[in-house]
Design an enzyme around this catalytic site. Structure first.
Site, PDB file in Angstrom:
ATOM      1  N   LYS A 124       0.842  -1.181   0.000  1.00 57.02           N
ATOM      2  CA  LYS A 124       0.000   0.000   0.000  1.00 57.02           C
ATOM      3  C   LYS A 124       0.891   1.250   0.000  1.00 57.02           C
ATOM      4  O   LYS A 124       2.076   1.139   0.345  1.00 57.02           O
ATOM      5  CB  LYS A 124      -0.925  -0.008   1.219  1.00 57.02           C
ATOM      6  CG  LYS A 124      -0.251   0.362   2.553  1.00 57.02           C
ATOM      7  CD  LYS A 124      -1.286   0.495   3.638  1.00 57.02           C
ATOM      8  CE  LYS A 124      -0.669   0.944   4.948  1.00 57.02           C
ATOM      9  NZ  LYS A 124      -0.260   2.344   4.962  1.00 57.02           N
ATOM     10  N   GLU A 136      -2.161   5.385  17.776  1.00 61.19           N
ATOM     11  CA  GLU A 136      -0.709   5.199  17.867  1.00 61.19           C
ATOM     12  C   GLU A 136      -0.093   6.336  18.669  1.00 61.19           C
ATOM     13  O   GLU A 136      -0.509   7.484  18.537  1.00 61.19           O
ATOM     14  CB  GLU A 136      -0.065   5.207  16.485  1.00 61.19           C
ATOM     15  CG  GLU A 136      -0.491   4.131  15.541  1.00 61.19           C
ATOM     16  CD  GLU A 136       0.189   4.290  14.187  1.00 61.19           C
ATOM     17  OE1 GLU A 136       1.334   3.821  14.047  1.00 61.19           O
ATOM     18  OE2 GLU A 136      -0.414   4.900  13.282  1.00 61.19           O
ATOM     19  N   LYS A 190      -2.512   9.497  14.998  1.00 65.05           N
ATOM     20  CA  LYS A 190      -1.108   9.587  15.390  1.00 65.05           C
ATOM     21  C   LYS A 190      -0.987  10.402  16.680  1.00 65.05           C
ATOM     22  O   LYS A 190      -1.819  11.250  16.984  1.00 65.05           O
ATOM     23  CB  LYS A 190      -0.307  10.279  14.284  1.00 65.05           C
ATOM     24  CG  LYS A 190      -0.233   9.515  12.975  1.00 65.05           C
ATOM     25  CD  LYS A 190       0.719   8.353  13.085  1.00 65.05           C
ATOM     26  CE  LYS A 190       0.961   7.716  11.733  1.00 65.05           C
ATOM     27  NZ  LYS A 190       1.834   6.534  11.830  1.00 65.05           N
ATOM     28  N   HIS A 231      -6.475  -0.905   6.380  1.00 67.67           N
ATOM     29  CA  HIS A 231      -6.372  -1.745   7.578  1.00 67.67           C
ATOM     30  C   HIS A 231      -7.695  -1.897   8.322  1.00 67.67           C
ATOM     31  O   HIS A 231      -8.160  -3.006   8.577  1.00 67.67           O
ATOM     32  CB  HIS A 231      -5.343  -1.170   8.553  1.00 67.67           C
ATOM     33  CG  HIS A 231      -3.963  -1.080   7.996  1.00 67.67           C
ATOM     34  ND1 HIS A 231      -3.475  -1.936   7.051  1.00 67.67           N
ATOM     35  CD2 HIS A 231      -2.944  -0.214   8.272  1.00 67.67           C
ATOM     36  CE1 HIS A 231      -2.225  -1.619   6.758  1.00 67.67           C
ATOM     37  NE2 HIS A 231      -1.888  -0.585   7.476  1.00 67.67           N
ATOM     38  N   HIS A 247      -0.429  -5.686   5.641  1.00 68.67           N
ATOM     39  CA  HIS A 247       0.257  -6.451   6.686  1.00 68.67           C
ATOM     40  C   HIS A 247      -0.625  -6.725   7.896  1.00 68.67           C
ATOM     41  O   HIS A 247      -0.382  -7.684   8.633  1.00 68.67           O
ATOM     42  CB  HIS A 247       1.556  -5.745   7.111  1.00 68.67           C
ATOM     43  CG  HIS A 247       1.363  -4.486   7.888  1.00 68.67           C
ATOM     44  ND1 HIS A 247       1.261  -3.252   7.294  1.00 68.67           N
ATOM     45  CD2 HIS A 247       1.247  -4.281   9.211  1.00 68.67           C
ATOM     46  CE1 HIS A 247       1.104  -2.333   8.222  1.00 68.67           C
ATOM     47  NE2 HIS A 247       1.084  -2.923   9.391  1.00 68.67           N
ATOM     48  N   LYS A 249      -1.481 -10.630  10.768  1.00 63.24           N
ATOM     49  CA  LYS A 249      -1.365 -10.783  12.218  1.00 63.24           C
ATOM     50  C   LYS A 249      -2.208 -11.964  12.687  1.00 63.24           C
ATOM     51  O   LYS A 249      -3.337 -12.173  12.228  1.00 63.24           O
ATOM     52  CB  LYS A 249      -1.802  -9.491  12.918  1.00 63.24           C
ATOM     53  CG  LYS A 249      -0.863  -8.317  12.655  1.00 63.24           C
ATOM     54  CD  LYS A 249      -1.340  -7.069  13.370  1.00 63.24           C
ATOM     55  CE  LYS A 249      -0.408  -5.896  13.108  1.00 63.24           C
ATOM     56  NZ  LYS A 249       0.913  -6.069  13.736  1.00 63.24           N
ATOM     57  N   ASP A 277      -4.349   6.314   4.851  1.00 65.61           N
ATOM     58  CA  ASP A 277      -3.258   5.484   5.351  1.00 65.61           C
ATOM     59  C   ASP A 277      -3.758   4.300   6.166  1.00 65.61           C
ATOM     60  O   ASP A 277      -3.164   3.215   6.113  1.00 65.61           O
ATOM     61  CB  ASP A 277      -2.318   6.337   6.210  1.00 65.61           C
ATOM     62  CG  ASP A 277      -1.062   5.579   6.617  1.00 65.61           C
ATOM     63  OD1 ASP A 277      -0.435   4.953   5.745  1.00 65.61           O
ATOM     64  OD2 ASP A 277      -0.703   5.613   7.811  1.00 65.61           O
TER      65      ASP A 277
END
Length: 519
Positions: free
Chosen positions: A157, A225, A349, A249, A187, A191, A244
């Protein structure tokens, strides 16, 4: 990791091999697979990049990254030297130079002769998005994409900038590769706990009957995060939190949480069910965007006692930037299973904590026989799926406290991957690389998934572009802007504060906890 059966040798060609992704993720994952016996017996890595670097320096960089990011810790010399036999070459070249692809083709032929068999060719695009279309053209021109059984391409991505660019990239890919050859990597889907959503739901008869609108009040998917954008400023300026994180995700996790049961555990069957979820998401009209979303940008603040800069002070960021670093979205899935159950997706963030989790919040019992004094401040029963950094599951319900009288407290049952299986779960890239090598596309996004998710976020992007926000609107180290709190508070709900999976206080009654209240 259980040893996989590889019917053919495998050659992994990494374009952009001199960059951080190869150093921090790809090679540490390959090394971990090697130690676990998860690599093919016949395997070779060819790295290429425009970055000037000798093969010796390339190897040194890979070992530094593996020492830092391997789940087995620092490499041991004997094991590392054995692993190095898998690294065939590092080629310095302009990625648009046709001669590079002729050289790669020659190396692949040499390996086939050495192994006396045709190897699977895995072309990994660890490059900036601007380079990808040129790479596709070069692979096609060199004849490296022709073998539908043995040639595969893996793309990182972001997959497109918007709906139109994603569709155009898909069209470009289709000129060179069949859809069965294309592995669009996310990704998060590698997991263990993301994959375990399917096992939890469809291997256990106790959960599936209550996994719908009759019993579920709402679902929260939280991925805040602590980290800021750091050195990714130029990239983040072009993306923002919505593109993003949420477009890929969080929506992929939502699909696994909301999808109906597949008839078989097969790649296209599972991906069909994911697409059904995306296509059932209620469209958000541009005029309604601010009723269903919230955005923010962090300013200066404190993280773990350290003063940190605001987004606009980060390297490579416009001092007047209006890029969002926080995004929250409320979605509805209009189908029989989930009609009118809100799904709240949140990411940001420089927030107070780093955590990735899914919380299934259940409706109250239809009749409460206990007096208010027995329960105190009611909490919903909930099932929390921990994705990162801890991996496990927690179920919260009510139980009677010891002693006379009927006093109830919320208590927890929990499962930890590490404690249950006595080992660190495989890293996401280990799983995804191994799947790509054997041709299992279950955990990779299909063309229609990509385009359906972009269709959901495009009205949000358009709506946000029409109204300026007064940024920054939350301080680093907090839980985001007031608008994010208001988004869920308007529905009489609140964002749930993350609780560590192994917190010893979770099973204690409130009055036994520091600062707790008596019911």
């Amino acid at each position: 990791m259980e040893k996989l059966q590889y019917p053919d040798p495998v050659v992994l060609v990494i374009f952009g091999a001199g960059g951080d992704l190869t150093k921090r993720k790809l090679v540490p994952a390959l090394y971990d697979l090697y130690l676990d016996g998860g690599l093919p017996d016949k395997f070779a890595l060819i790295g290429t990049d425009a970055r000037e670097m000798s093969p010796k320096d390339f190897i040194r960089q890979l070992r530094d990254g593996t020492d830092e990011f391997s789940r087995f810790g620092k490499t041991e010399t004997k094991q590392w030297q054995a692993f190095l036999k898998c690294i065939n070459d590092y080629v310095v070249a302009d990625l648009t130079d046709r001669k590079l692809y002729e050289k790669i083709s020659q190396k692949l032929d040499e390996l086939n002769q050495q192994w006396q068999g045709n190897a699977v060719r895995l072309f990994y695009q660890a490059t900036p998005p601007s380079v990808v279309e040129g790479l596709i053209e070069q692979l096609k021109a060199a004849g490296l994409a022709q073998d539908r059984q043995k040639s595969r391409i893996v793309l990182e991505k972001p997959f497109g900038w918007d709906a139109n660019s994603a569709a155009e990239l898909n069209r470009k890919l289709a000129t060179a590769f069949d859809e069965s050859q294309i592995f669009r990597i996310d990704h998060f889907l590698g997991k263990e706990t993301v994959q375990n959503i399917l096992a939890l739901r469809f291997a256990n008869g106790i959960f599936e009957p209550i996994w719908d609108r009759r019993y579920v009040d709402h679902v929260q998917i939280n991925m805040p995060e602590k980290l800021g954008v750091e050195h990714r400023g130029p990239y983040y300026e072009k993306t923002g939190a919505l593109r993003d994180m949420i477009e890929n995700h969080l929506m992929q996790v939502m699909c696994l949480t909301a999808m109906d049961a597949p008839v078989a555990f097969e790649a296209d069957t599972i991906r069909d069910k994911k697409v059904e979820v995306l296509r059932a998401v209620r469209p958000i009209e541009v005029a309604q965007v601010h009723d269903f979303t919230a955005r923010g940008q962090y300013g200066p603040g404190w993280i773990e006692g350290e003063k940190v800069p605001g987004y606009r002070q980060e390297p490579g960021v416009d001092p007047q930037s209006d890029t969002e670093t926080y995004a929250a979205v409320k979605l509805f899935i209009d189908n029989w299973r989930w009609q009118d159950v809100p799904f709240y997706l949140r990411t940001g963030k420089r927030m107070a904590q780093t955590v990735s989790e899914v919380s299934i919040n259940f409706r109250p019992a239809p009749h409460q026989a206990f007096p208010p004094s027995a329960i105190g401040s009611y909490q919903m029963n909930r099932l929390v799926l921990y994705i990162d950094p801890e991996e496990g599951i927690r179920l919260r319900f009510y139980a009677k406290r010891p002693g006379q009288g009927m006093k109830l407290s919320p208590v927890d049952m929990q499962f930890s991957y590490k404690q249950a299986f006595h080992r660190e779960p495989a890293q996401a890239y280990e799983t995804l690389l191994a799947d790509a090598m054997i041709g299992d596309a279950t955990l990779f996004k299909r063309r229609d998934q990509v385009e359906a998710s972009w269709a959901i976020v495009m009205p949000i992007i358009e709506g946000w572009s029409e109204v300026a926000e007064d940024f920054p609107n939350y301080a680093a180290g907090t839980w985001g802007p007031e608008t994010g709190e208001a988004l869920i508070a308007r529905d009489g709900r609140a964002w749930q504060m993350p609780t560590p999976l192994n917190d010893p206080d979770v099973c204690e009654p409130p009055e036994a906890r520091p600062g707790g209240e008596k019911a």
